[in-house]
Motif scaffolding. Sequence first.
Motif, PDB file in Angstrom:
ATOM      1  N   TYR A 102     -42.075   6.290 -19.870  1.00  0.00           N
ATOM      2  CA  TYR A 102     -43.188   6.357 -21.105  1.00  0.00           C
ATOM      3  C   TYR A 102     -44.419   6.357 -20.501  1.00  0.00           C
ATOM      4  O   TYR A 102     -45.259   7.288 -21.232  1.00  0.00           O
ATOM      5  CB  TYR A 102     -42.802   4.894 -21.710  1.00  0.00           C
ATOM      6  N   ILE A 137     -47.148   9.066 -22.140  1.00  0.00           N
ATOM      7  CA  ILE A 137     -48.348   8.606 -22.688  1.00  0.00           C
ATOM      8  C   ILE A 137     -49.581   9.416 -21.985  1.00  0.00           C
ATOM      9  O   ILE A 137     -50.297   9.845 -22.753  1.00  0.00           O
ATOM     10  CB  ILE A 137     -48.667   7.377 -22.543  1.00  0.00           C
ATOM     11  N   GLY A 159     -38.780   9.320 -30.213  1.00  0.00           N
ATOM     12  CA  GLY A 159     -39.444   9.118 -28.954  1.00  0.00           C
ATOM     13  C   GLY A 159     -38.452   8.562 -27.943  1.00  0.00           C
ATOM     14  O   GLY A 159     -38.579   8.790 -26.757  1.00  0.00           O
ATOM     15  N   TRP A 181     -43.874  11.010 -28.628  1.00  0.00           N
ATOM     16  CA  TRP A 181     -44.001  10.584 -27.137  1.00  0.00           C
ATOM     17  C   TRP A 181     -43.670  11.225 -26.110  1.00  0.00           C
ATOM     18  O   TRP A 181     -42.710  12.155 -26.249  1.00  0.00           O
ATOM     19  CB  TRP A 181     -43.588   9.234 -26.916  1.00  0.00           C
TER      20      TRP A 181
END
Length: 542
Positions: free
Chosen positions: A254, A258, A446, A542
């Motif tokens: 993640y 990001i 995501g 994402w």
Amino acid sequence: MQNHEQAIRVIASPGISVTSPIAMYVGLDERNPNRYITNMSHSGLGLPEREYYRRTDGVFPGLREQYVAHMGRTLELVGQTGGAAKAAAVMAFETQIAERHWVRADRRDRSRTYNLKTRAEIRALAPSFPWDAAFEASGLGGAQEVVISELSAMGPLAELFMATPIDTIKAYLSYHLVRNNASVLPSNIDAEIFDFHGRVLNGQPQQRERWKRAVAAVNGSLGEAVGQVYVQRHFPPAAKAQMLELVENMRTAYGQRIDALSWMSAETKVAAREKLATFRPKIGYPDRWRDYSALEVRAGDAFGNSKRAQIFDWEESVSRLDRPTDKDEWFMTPQTVNAYYNPVFNEIVFPAAILQPPFFDPNADPAVNYGGIGGVIGHEMGHGFDDQGAKSDAQGVLRDWWNAEDVRRFEEVTGRLADQYSAFEPLPGLPINGRLTLGENIGDNGGLQVAYHAYAISRGGREAQVIDGVTGDQRFFLGWAQVWRTLFREEALRNQVLNGPHSPGMYRANGPVRNMDAWYAAFDVTAEDDLYLPPDQRVTIW
């Protein structure tokens, strides 16, 4: 019961278990994660959702007719006369309640559903309504602040209640008292309630066996006591350790994704990274089990046991108002096949029961685990950054922390996802509401993207094995697909589409993968295939 204040005192009394237009409960304060607070929300319907009272097409008029007939029979089964006329009056009352309810999709908006009011401000919403009687009877007399969810509905619902004849209120409460306690009432009453709410509304041809319903009752009243036994039998420590490793790979993935986002500004990325770093995973079961020693259980007293369990739960809930929040508390039992993200505590929680095949198997191929439980972990993490979860910061406080331009770009890309799901039509004339299901669809979209990234991290640069002619990527996507295998009866599917925040399982399986380039490559999907989306229409959030 001679007047409306007496009716309110009955409604508010712990252990009575009736439905009413205005409900109160104790929950977490979304703007102050360190305290509990009294919450108020609209309620009061016997049919699943407001549209069941409003729609004039398809099955809905017939369902309303059957509901009225069912209420009339139920009232007469408990000794009342004139059941048909009373049922018609109750239906008219509930229809007026439904007209004052918010549209389901609007109730997702956490910015609109946090309205902190004092007791004086609540009295001013409808001065004739016995608000203080409701607080006193429920044990909430000391509560001076309340968070109201659907603020614009509270005054009109209170005024409707006071304008409705007391005889109609009594019939309404009588029916819902019976309905809510049917499982511990005589079998002819239980059968009548099931015939409508189980068979007619949900398409269930017959009740589950009595022993299964008994297990469910014990599970509902003594959930964590049952959970202790479940964990001892079905959740070894090695499984918890493996899950924690998987969660950390997901956190790393993640973070990397990001950092690579083109639509998010640098300042918001810093805050998002902080939130990701403070995610707290809870795996399997609570560190401290709930104490049920004060709950009295008597053999041969099913009705009394049910009532005492309701009072026990309510009194424990009210007692929280006098102490700080318990961040070690779980809001699901270990034996629940589910998971959740709690934005106020910024935590992701995975009960032991979802950490079983087909979601997770400590002895399984990593590709299948990342496609299964990895996608679910990613989904729950994604709730921290979906259209509603993103409104809470790293400390769990409901506030604006995104750059305004980031919000605009985020809404643009998620709007495209909502439009995709709105094009799915599970039943003729009944499409998915892409706005109602948006948060869950963002989580799936995501979550699966990040799980695929984490699967690559887990291999440490090594190529995935081909097993029985099936590649690692294919096994990953098959792992995702198999956790959403679903069978629906038409009635239950209708309820899910109209009322549920989740898309039905078949769309949870197919909706995310058609937005992933890796899926097209894994299965050689082309423009001739039904699920194909042109590259410029694929949504990556994402």
